[in-house]
Design a protein around this motif. Structure first.
Motif, short mmCIF file in Angstrom:
data_model
loop_
_atom_site.label_atom_id
_atom_site.label_comp_id
_atom_site.label_asym_id
_atom_site.label_seq_id
_atom_site.Cartn_x
_atom_site.Cartn_y
_atom_site.Cartn_z
N SER A 57 -6.88 3.86 -1.54
CA SER A 57 -5.94 2.97 -2.24
C SER A 57 -5.21 2.07 -1.25
CB SER A 57 -4.93 3.80 -3.05
OG SER A 57 -5.59 4.67 -3.93
N PHE A 58 -4.85 2.64 -0.09
CA PHE A 58 -4.10 1.87 0.90
C PHE A 58 -4.90 0.67 1.40
CE2 PHE A 58 -3.50 1.03 5.43
CZ PHE A 58 -2.19 0.62 5.46
N TYR A 59 -6.18 0.88 1.70
CA TYR A 59 -6.99 -0.22 2.24
C TYR A 59 -7.21 -1.32 1.20
CZ TYR A 59 -7.85 2.83 6.21
OH TYR A 59 -7.68 3.63 7.32
N GLY A 60 -7.19 -0.96 -0.07
CA GLY A 60 -7.27 -1.98 -1.11
C GLY A 60 -6.05 -2.89 -1.07
N VAL A 61 -4.87 -2.30 -0.89
CA VAL A 61 -3.64 -3.10 -0.77
C VAL A 61 -3.65 -3.90 0.53
CG1 VAL A 61 -1.12 -2.97 -0.61
CG2 VAL A 61 -2.34 -1.45 -2.17
N ALA A 62 -4.17 -3.28 1.62
CA ALA A 62 -4.21 -3.97 2.91
C ALA A 62 -5.10 -5.21 2.85
CB ALA A 62 -4.73 -3.02 4.00
N ILE A 63 -6.20 -5.13 2.10
CA ILE A 63 -7.09 -6.29 1.96
C ILE A 63 -6.34 -7.45 1.31
CG2 ILE A 63 -9.11 -7.15 0.71
CD1 ILE A 63 -10.39 -4.41 1.13
N ILE A 64 -5.57 -7.16 0.28
CA ILE A 64 -4.80 -8.20 -0.42
C ILE A 64 -3.75 -8.80 0.51
CG2 ILE A 64 -3.25 -8.65 -2.36
CD1 ILE A 64 -4.67 -6.41 -3.87
N ILE A 65 -3.05 -7.95 1.27
CA ILE A 65 -2.01 -8.44 2.19
C ILE A 65 -2.62 -9.32 3.28
CG2 ILE A 65 -0.31 -7.74 3.91
CD1 ILE A 65 0.23 -5.27 2.22
N TYR A 66 -3.71 -8.87 3.88
CA TYR A 66 -4.37 -9.66 4.92
C TYR A 66 -4.86 -10.99 4.37
CZ TYR A 66 -4.47 -6.53 8.96
OH TYR A 66 -4.12 -5.79 10.06
N PHE A 67 -5.39 -10.97 3.16
CA PHE A 67 -5.87 -12.22 2.56
C PHE A 67 -4.71 -13.20 2.37
CE2 PHE A 67 -6.91 -14.89 -1.14
CZ PHE A 67 -8.11 -15.45 -0.71
N GLY A 68 -3.56 -12.69 1.91
CA GLY A 68 -2.38 -13.54 1.76
C GLY A 68 -1.91 -14.11 3.08
N LEU A 69 -1.92 -13.27 4.14
CA LEU A 69 -1.51 -13.74 5.46
C LEU A 69 -2.47 -14.80 6.00
CD1 LEU A 69 -0.47 -10.36 7.14
CD2 LEU A 69 1.04 -12.20 6.41
N ILE A 70 -3.78 -14.60 5.77
CA ILE A 70 -4.77 -15.57 6.25
C ILE A 70 -4.58 -16.91 5.56
CG2 ILE A 70 -7.23 -16.12 6.23
CD1 ILE A 70 -7.77 -13.16 6.68
N VAL A 71 -4.38 -16.89 4.25
CA VAL A 71 -4.17 -18.14 3.50
C VAL A 71 -2.90 -18.84 3.97
CG1 VAL A 71 -3.72 -19.11 1.22
CG2 VAL A 71 -5.47 -17.36 1.49
N ASP B 82 -0.06 15.42 4.78
CA ASP B 82 -0.43 14.40 5.77
C ASP B 82 -0.92 13.13 5.09
OD1 ASP B 82 0.25 16.07 7.78
OD2 ASP B 82 -1.78 16.56 8.41
N ALA B 83 -1.60 13.30 3.95
CA ALA B 83 -2.14 12.14 3.23
C ALA B 83 -1.04 11.21 2.74
CB ALA B 83 -2.99 12.61 2.05
N LYS B 84 0.14 11.77 2.46
CA LYS B 84 1.24 10.95 1.98
C LYS B 84 1.81 10.03 3.07
CE LYS B 84 2.54 14.53 -1.35
NZ LYS B 84 3.59 15.50 -1.77
N LEU B 85 1.49 10.34 4.33
CA LEU B 85 2.00 9.55 5.45
C LEU B 85 1.09 8.40 5.83
CD1 LEU B 85 3.18 12.49 7.74
CD2 LEU B 85 4.61 11.10 6.25
N VAL B 86 -0.01 8.23 5.09
CA VAL B 86 -0.99 7.21 5.48
C VAL B 86 -0.39 5.82 5.48
CG1 VAL B 86 -1.87 6.87 3.13
CG2 VAL B 86 -3.33 6.38 5.08
N TRP B 87 0.58 5.56 4.60
CA TRP B 87 1.19 4.22 4.52
C TRP B 87 2.03 3.94 5.75
CZ3 TRP B 87 0.07 0.89 0.50
CH2 TRP B 87 -0.63 1.46 -0.56
N ILE B 88 2.50 5.00 6.43
CA ILE B 88 3.26 4.82 7.67
C ILE B 88 2.33 4.80 8.88
CG2 ILE B 88 5.06 5.82 9.15
CD1 ILE B 88 6.30 7.05 6.69
N VAL B 89 1.37 5.74 8.91
CA VAL B 89 0.48 5.86 10.06
C VAL B 89 -0.39 4.63 10.22
CG1 VAL B 89 -1.41 7.20 11.06
CG2 VAL B 89 0.47 8.37 9.92
N GLU B 90 -0.98 4.15 9.13
CA GLU B 90 -1.89 3.01 9.21
C GLU B 90 -1.14 1.71 9.42
OE1 GLU B 90 -5.13 3.03 9.31
OE2 GLU B 90 -5.37 5.17 9.04
#
Length: 325
Positions: free
Chosen positions: A97-111, A317-325
């Motif tokens: 789920s996190f990487y799906g959100v990251a793709i959207i954020i990166y796309f917005g930053l690129i634009v 540990d899985a709940k920390l993925v938004w901080i670690v990544e």
């Protein structure tokens, strides 16, 4: 549980099928039971048997195999568990789920960055193009990581090609980001037209950091695969503790070196700009220093948060993925 015979049918009055297993009495409580009988007496006629068991809740389930034959029986197979969303373990699905959100954020930053570069196209320098490259690599990295987990979620196995690609790309993105920060802090593109001998030093640092970061990423990913197969968190820690230690220490030392290099280079650039009385560029680098200090403070805070909560269980540990990544 017993094997049905003519004697049991006659003496005890059970209505069962001969040479099949049966329960002497119905299961009590909330137990879920699925029975599969396979009549296969000759090896030549052996076929693969696939059975699906739909569970109603998260609990402990057991696979019991028995036979009515008195001769030795050899059984080969495996058990695979699938969640509602797919084959990914619950502690890994958070990353999907996190990487799906990251793709959207990166796309917005690129634009956004592309729009700024187009608007100020007459003032572009090499650093701006490198920033665009980092954003592009971050987008591809997030996309590759999501595709890797998507393949695992669908096929119940990891694609070694996708795994290797996303680890190398992630390491290259981080390496390029550090190298770019060192170059910008040294004044490249703003107060310097070239890096001089620093270019070769940065290349040596980048090569070392890339190698150790790739090794660390591969070890962690294969440890994650092993954890999903064994389900034993302690076993995984023992299995990767030593090799991970040998790559984590050099990686941490290289990161510390990079941070010291960045701040020392930034200090020298600011002093040079003050001596030259280039107030506009000086103001730009002073703001840049503030942003770096805030970013470093946020990183330290994240380390404390992760250290405080990590290691209790795989699900926590899985709940920390938004901080670690």
């Amino acid at each position: 549980r017993a094997c049905c015979t003519e004697y049991i049918r006659r003496e005890f009055g059970f209505n069962c099928t001969v040479d099949t297993l049966f329960l002497s009495k119905p299961a009590a409580g909330e137990l879920q039971i699925l029975t599969k009988n396979v009549d296969d007496r000759t090896p030549e006629s052996a076929d693969d048997v696939t059975e699906t068991f739909l569970t109603k809740s998260t609990a402990m389930y057991y696979l019991i195999i028995s036979t009515c034959d008195h001769d030795p029986v050899k059984v080969e197979g495996y058990v695979s568990f699938q969640n509602v969303y797919g084959f990914l373990p619950s502690y890994v699905y958070t990353r999907y789920s996190f990487y799906g959100v990251a793709i959207i954020i990166y796309f917005g930053l690129i634009v956004t960055w592309a729009a700024f570069c187009w608007y100020f196209r007459d003032q572009l320098i090499g650093v701006h193009k490198l920033i665009a490259l980092v954003l592009g690599m971050g987008f591809i990295e997030s996309f590759a990581k999501r595709k890797d987990l998507e393949y695992w979620n669908t096929m119940d196995e990891r694609s070694h090609l996708l795994l290797f690609f996303q680890v190398v790309l992630s390491s290259a993105t981080l390496t390029l980001a550090f190298s770019l920060l060192i170059a910008v802090s040294s004044g490249f593109g703003v107060s310097k037209a070239s890096l001089g001998h620093d270019f070769y030093r940065i290349c040596c640092f980048a090569l070392l950091f890339l190698c150790f970061e790739c090794a660390r990423g591969l070890i962690e990913q294969f440890a994650l695969m092993s954890l999903s197969e064994t389900g034993n968190h302690d076993t995984i820690n023992l299995g990767v503790e030593m090799p991970l230690f040998f790559v984590m220490v050099p990686t941490a030392m290289l990161q510390a070196t990079a941070f010291m290099w960045i701040f020392n280079a930034l200090k020298a650039t600011i002093m040079s700009l003050r001596a030259r009385r280039q107030t506009v560029k000086l103001a730009l680098f002073l703001k840049f220093r503030v942003m770096l200090v805030l970013a470093a403070a946020a990183s330290v805070l994240c380390v404390f948060i992760v250290s405080s909560f990590r290691g209790r269980s795989a699900d926590e540990d899985a709940k920390l993925v938004w901080i670690v990544e």
